[in-house]
Design a protein around this motif. Structure first.
Motif, PDB file in Angstrom:
ATOM      1  N   ALA A  35      44.952  54.397  53.975  1.00 38.63           N
ATOM      2  CA  ALA A  35      43.656  55.067  54.066  1.00 38.63           C
ATOM      3  C   ALA A  35      42.710  54.575  52.976  1.00 38.63           C
ATOM      4  O   ALA A  35      41.529  54.296  53.227  1.00 38.63           O
ATOM      5  N   ALA A  36      43.231  54.443  51.771  1.00 38.77           N
ATOM      6  CA  ALA A  36      42.407  53.964  50.657  1.00 38.77           C
ATOM      7  C   ALA A  36      42.015  52.506  50.874  1.00 38.77           C
ATOM      8  O   ALA A  36      40.874  52.104  50.584  1.00 38.77           O
ATOM      9  N   LEU A  37      42.940  51.701  51.379  1.00 35.78           N
ATOM     10  CA  LEU A  37      42.643  50.290  51.642  1.00 35.78           C
ATOM     11  C   LEU A  37      41.586  50.162  52.737  1.00 35.78           C
ATOM     12  O   LEU A  37      40.661  49.348  52.636  1.00 35.78           O
ATOM     13  N   ARG A  38      41.704  50.987  53.782  1.00 37.46           N
ATOM     14  CA  ARG A  38      40.727  50.958  54.870  1.00 37.46           C
ATOM     15  C   ARG A  38      39.321  51.283  54.334  1.00 37.46           C
ATOM     16  O   ARG A  38      38.337  50.611  54.682  1.00 37.46           O
ATOM     17  N   THR A  39      39.231  52.293  53.500  1.00 34.19           N
ATOM     18  CA  THR A  39      37.940  52.658  52.913  1.00 34.19           C
ATOM     19  C   THR A  39      37.383  51.526  52.057  1.00 34.19           C
ATOM     20  O   THR A  39      36.194  51.187  52.137  1.00 34.19           O
ATOM     21  N   ALA A  40      38.255  50.911  51.260  1.00 37.60           N
ATOM     22  CA  ALA A  40      37.810  49.822  50.386  1.00 37.60           C
ATOM     23  C   ALA A  40      37.282  48.643  51.197  1.00 37.60           C
ATOM     24  O   ALA A  40      36.261  48.041  50.842  1.00 37.60           O
ATOM     25  N   LEU A  41      37.960  48.321  52.305  1.00 36.51           N
ATOM     26  CA  LEU A  41      37.572  47.166  53.112  1.00 36.51           C
ATOM     27  C   LEU A  41      36.312  47.427  53.931  1.00 36.51           C
ATOM     28  O   LEU A  41      35.516  46.521  54.171  1.00 36.51           O
ATOM     29  N   ASN A  42      36.126  48.668  54.363  1.00 38.58           N
ATOM     30  CA  ASN A  42      35.033  48.968  55.285  1.00 38.58           C
ATOM     31  C   ASN A  42      33.791  49.552  54.624  1.00 38.58           C
ATOM     32  O   ASN A  42      32.687  49.423  55.156  1.00 38.58           O
ATOM     33  N   GLU A  43      33.958  50.187  53.464  1.00 37.50           N
ATOM     34  CA  GLU A  43      32.835  50.902  52.871  1.00 37.50           C
ATOM     35  C   GLU A  43      32.390  50.342  51.524  1.00 37.50           C
ATOM     36  O   GLU A  43      31.373  50.782  50.977  1.00 37.50           O
ATOM     37  N   THR A  44      33.137  49.383  50.993  1.00 36.78           N
ATOM     38  CA  THR A  44      32.755  48.774  49.717  1.00 36.78           C
ATOM     39  C   THR A  44      32.899  47.264  49.826  1.00 36.78           C
ATOM     40  O   THR A  44      33.373  46.744  50.841  1.00 36.78           O
ATOM     41  N   LYS A  45      32.499  46.567  48.796  1.00 37.15           N
ATOM     42  CA  LYS A  45      32.706  45.127  48.692  1.00 37.15           C
ATOM     43  C   LYS A  45      33.646  44.880  47.517  1.00 37.15           C
ATOM     44  O   LYS A  45      33.330  45.229  46.385  1.00 37.15           O
ATOM     45  N   ILE A  46      34.795  44.313  47.811  1.00 36.10           N
ATOM     46  CA  ILE A  46      35.817  44.160  46.784  1.00 36.10           C
ATOM     47  C   ILE A  46      36.056  42.680  46.481  1.00 36.10           C
ATOM     48  O   ILE A  46      35.669  41.795  47.244  1.00 36.10           O
ATOM     49  N   THR A  47      36.689  42.449  45.346  1.00 37.22           N
ATOM     50  CA  THR A  47      37.175  41.110  44.992  1.00 37.22           C
ATOM     51  C   THR A  47      38.679  41.086  45.238  1.00 37.22           C
ATOM     52  O   THR A  47      39.396  42.023  44.868  1.00 37.22           O
ATOM     53  N   TYR A  48      39.156  40.035  45.879  1.00 38.57           N
ATOM     54  CA  TYR A  48      40.566  39.951  46.256  1.00 38.57           C
ATOM     55  C   TYR A  48      41.091  38.554  45.957  1.00 38.57           C
ATOM     56  O   TYR A  48      40.308  37.607  45.775  1.00 38.57           O
ATOM     57  N   TYR A  49      42.428  38.430  45.902  1.00 40.46           N
ATOM     58  CA  TYR A  49      42.981  37.098  45.633  1.00 40.46           C
ATOM     59  C   TYR A  49      44.282  36.860  46.381  1.00 40.46           C
ATOM     60  O   TYR A  49      44.999  37.790  46.768  1.00 40.46           O
ATOM     61  N   ILE A  50      44.534  35.578  46.578  1.00 37.49           N
ATOM     62  CA  ILE A  50      45.826  35.089  47.065  1.00 37.49           C
ATOM     63  C   ILE A  50      46.212  33.912  46.175  1.00 37.49           C
ATOM     64  O   ILE A  50      45.356  33.094  45.827  1.00 37.49           O
ATOM     65  N   GLY A  51      47.480  33.825  45.833  1.00 38.96           N
ATOM     66  CA  GLY A  51      47.954  32.740  44.985  1.00 38.96           C
ATOM     67  C   GLY A  51      48.688  31.666  45.774  1.00 38.96           C
ATOM     68  O   GLY A  51      49.406  31.960  46.735  1.00 38.96           O
ATOM     69  N   PHE A  52      48.497  30.428  45.356  1.00 41.35           N
ATOM     70  CA  PHE A  52      49.170  29.280  45.967  1.00 41.35           C
ATOM     71  C   PHE A  52      49.803  28.465  44.845  1.00 41.35           C
ATOM     72  O   PHE A  52      49.093  27.956  43.970  1.00 41.35           O
ATOM     73  N   ALA A  82      40.723  32.247  44.910  1.00 40.86           N
ATOM     74  CA  ALA A  82      41.873  31.426  45.305  1.00 40.86           C
ATOM     75  C   ALA A  82      42.562  30.968  44.034  1.00 40.86           C
ATOM     76  O   ALA A  82      42.016  30.168  43.267  1.00 40.86           O
ATOM     77  N   LEU A  83      43.743  31.519  43.795  1.00 42.88           N
ATOM     78  CA  LEU A  83      44.469  31.208  42.569  1.00 42.88           C
ATOM     79  C   LEU A  83      45.443  30.067  42.831  1.00 42.88           C
ATOM     80  O   LEU A  83      46.308  30.156  43.709  1.00 42.88           O
ATOM     81  N   ILE A  84      45.292  28.986  42.085  1.00 38.48           N
ATOM     82  CA  ILE A  84      46.246  27.888  42.144  1.00 38.48           C
ATOM     83  C   ILE A  84      47.135  27.999  40.899  1.00 38.48           C
ATOM     84  O   ILE A  84      46.642  27.985  39.778  1.00 38.48           O
ATOM     85  N   GLY A  85      48.430  28.138  41.120  1.00 34.55           N
ATOM     86  CA  GLY A  85      49.341  28.518  40.050  1.00 34.55           C
ATOM     87  C   GLY A  85      49.764  27.383  39.138  1.00 34.55           C
ATOM     88  O   GLY A  85      50.870  26.857  39.253  1.00 34.55           O
ATOM     89  N   GLY A  86      48.887  27.025  38.210  1.00 32.68           N
ATOM     90  CA  GLY A  86      49.237  25.977  37.265  1.00 32.68           C
ATOM     91  C   GLY A  86      50.407  26.334  36.365  1.00 32.68           C
ATOM     92  O   GLY A  86      51.157  25.463  35.929  1.00 32.68           O
ATOM     93  N   SER A  87      50.582  27.636  36.095  1.00 31.24           N
ATOM     94  CA  SER A  87      51.722  28.058  35.263  1.00 31.24           C
ATOM     95  C   SER A  87      52.913  28.474  36.120  1.00 31.24           C
ATOM     96  O   SER A  87      54.045  28.038  35.877  1.00 31.24           O
ATOM     97  N   THR A  88      52.683  29.299  37.153  1.00 29.63           N
ATOM     98  CA  THR A  88      53.811  29.707  38.006  1.00 29.63           C
ATOM     99  C   THR A  88      54.375  28.514  38.771  1.00 29.63           C
ATOM    100  O   THR A  88      55.554  28.506  39.123  1.00 29.63           O
ATOM    101  N   GLY A  89      53.563  27.495  39.012  1.00 31.86           N
ATOM    102  CA  GLY A  89      54.072  26.281  39.638  1.00 31.86           C
ATOM    103  C   GLY A  89      55.048  25.532  38.756  1.00 31.86           C
ATOM    104  O   GLY A  89      55.877  24.756  39.244  1.00 31.86           O
ATOM    105  N   VAL A 134      40.616  29.770  40.666  1.00 31.73           N
ATOM    106  CA  VAL A 134      41.124  30.122  39.345  1.00 31.73           C
ATOM    107  C   VAL A 134      42.519  29.534  39.175  1.00 31.73           C
ATOM    108  O   VAL A 134      43.234  29.282  40.152  1.00 31.73           O
ATOM    109  N   ASN A 135      42.895  29.310  37.926  1.00 32.03           N
ATOM    110  CA  ASN A 135      44.189  28.706  37.585  1.00 32.03           C
ATOM    111  C   ASN A 135      44.867  29.603  36.557  1.00 32.03           C
ATOM    112  O   ASN A 135      44.319  29.840  35.476  1.00 32.03           O
ATOM    113  N   ASN A 136      46.054  30.115  36.877  1.00 23.91           N
ATOM    114  CA  ASN A 136      46.689  31.063  35.943  1.00 23.91           C
ATOM    115  C   ASN A 136      47.159  30.417  34.645  1.00 23.91           C
ATOM    116  O   ASN A 136      47.544  31.116  33.703  1.00 23.91           O
ATOM    117  N   LEU A 137      47.124  29.093  34.574  1.00 22.87           N
ATOM    118  CA  LEU A 137      47.440  28.440  33.309  1.00 22.87           C
ATOM    119  C   LEU A 137      46.394  28.768  32.251  1.00 22.87           C
ATOM    120  O   LEU A 137      46.689  28.744  31.045  1.00 22.87           O
TER     121      LEU A 137
END
Length: 431
Positions: A35-52, A82-89, A134-137
């Motif tokens: 429910a909270a995620l639905r509200t965040a996606l539909n009623e606000t503008k959020i910053t989100y990330y995925i790591g590679f 878009a996080l490119i994992g310079g350290s986790t890699g 972004v680069n987590n290194l």
């Protein structure tokens, strides 16, 4: 993907709720408070990330799922990291079987750059909600081991870490798990904390097999900052028979044309089973619900026409490579089977197409019957002669009528296409 190409994409207007569209497309396996995620996606503008993580020089189909869901959220007005994992890699997350091979720092740096360029093609870096790489290194490199243990490690409980599926599976295997891989979840949790602090990031997404690592970030932010943030996990994509999608005899389908040619990429999608093709259209294209339902109807009524597969192959090849590459693959497919002009194909496209077929090398003057045997199209000289006599052998789409015919015609002075009947093909490369 160019920014101009990105502007032609849009989310499905028939959905008023972004989470509902993601669910319809089969992109939601697990999440925090829905429910909270639905509200965040539909009623606000959020910053989100995925790591590679840069564990290879190219992204693959599993990464493409994540890149396209990132794009869907950006189209809805949210801001992607878009996080490119310079350290986790450099560390590597636990695999189900053996320890991950660690690459050199120089290799990881090179792959970080390559993956960053690939990921950038699927996002827009312009407008009101531009993407950011972004680069987590950047935040782990300045941190000493002592500071890391004191400032971050103190928030993690070993019992909880041991209970994570990826860790427990390895603990119960003959290989065990090193502290290097065991610590990965701490690093990923720290990434989320830093992105929350630096950019106000409140949503992390990833594959459902990463759920344990994903929750390490929400737990850390709650303990350190006293705030609740979101995670959304996409399901692992499998075929209708349960096999992991995108794997063929252990070979991944890569997004880099150097590792999977546009022709091979197009053919991969063209060969998707009827039972899977509608699900693939939902996940991997921006076609609307109405368009996909129409293709589902066509597949049910006339599966032999493979309308859904053709549209899928066109859409995804265009997304990953270009409209020109997709058209070249279509032209090559037609020409190989006698429905187009082989001579009109450029050398690279023809080489890619022939590379997917049984093949041999030969010099001008080699008997056609010998080429038929070497490519496996027949099993004997007599069978080759019989096939020619019956009118079923073609060289570069020209019917061979002489049983004693030899190789004379090479396309681009390098290649020849040998065909038996309507559908059995082989390639000949100049020796």
């Amino acid at each position: 993907m160019s920014n101009q190409a990105l502007k032609t994409q849009s989310n499905d207007p028939s959905f008023k709720d972004l989470l509902d569209e993601l669910k319809w497309r089969g992109l939601v396996a697990l999440s925090t408070d829905e429910a909270a995620l639905r509200t965040a996606l539909n009623e606000t503008k959020i910053t989100y990330y995925i790591g590679f993580d840069p564990t290879a020089p190219s992204l693959h189909l599993g990464n493409l799922v994540q890149l396209l869901i990132m794009r869907r959220l950006q189209l809805a007005g949210h801001k992607p990291l878009a996080l490119i994992g310079g350290s986790t890699g450099l560390v590597g997350d636990p695999r189900p079987t053996a320890e991950r091979t660690l690459n050199t720092k120089e290799t990881v740096v090179e792959w970080v750059e390559k993956l960053g360029k690939q990921a950038s093609r699927f996002l827009s870096f312009e407008g009101e909600n531009p993407a950011r790489l972004v680069n987590n290194l950047d935040w782990t490199a300045p941190l000493s081991a002592i500071d890391f243990l004191r400032d971050i490690g103190k928030y993690f409980r070993v019992g909880t870490m041991l209970s994570k599926d990826a860790v427990s599976a390895r603990l119960n295997s003959e290989h065990g798990i090193s502290y290097t891989e065991f610590s990965y979840q701490i690093l990923q949790g720290y990434d989320y904390l830093e992105l929350y602090r630096r950019y106000g990031c409140t949503l992390q997404m990833g594959g459902s097999d990463q759920w344990g690592n994903l929750t390490s970030g929400t737990d850390l932010i709650r303990k350190v900052e006293g705030k609740s943030v979101h995670i959304l996990a996409t399901p692992l994509i499998t075929n209708s028979d349960g096999q992991k999608f995108g794997k063929s005899e252990g070979n991944a389908v890569w997004l880099d044309a150097e590792f999977t040619s546009p022709y091979a990429f197009y053919q991969f999608w063209l060969n998707v089973d009827d039972a899977d093709v509608i699900d693939r259209l939902k996940v991997f294209t921006f076609l609307t619900r109405a368009e996909i339902e129409d293709l589902a109807k066509q597949t049910a009524e006339a599966p032999h026409l493979r309308a859904a597969q053709k549209r899928l192959a066109l859409e995804v090849t265009t997304l990953v490579h270009s409209a020109q590459s997709a058209q070249a693959a279509i032209d090559a497919s037609a020409a190989l089977f006698g429905q187009g002009d082989l001579a009109a194909l450029d050398a690279d496209t023809l080489a890619s197409a022939l590379g997917e077929l049984p093949k041999t090398t030969a010099s001008v003057g080699t008997p056609i019957t010998q080429l038929l045997i070497e490519t496996g199209l027949v099993d004997s000289i007599s069978a080759g002669r019989r096939a020619i006599k019956e009118g079923g052998v073609y060289l570069n789409n020209e019917k061979i009528i002489d049983e004693a015919a030899v190789l004379t015609d090479l396309l681009h002075s390098k290649f020849a296409v040998l065909r038996r009947g309507k559908k059995t093909l082989a390639g000949v490369f100049s020796a």
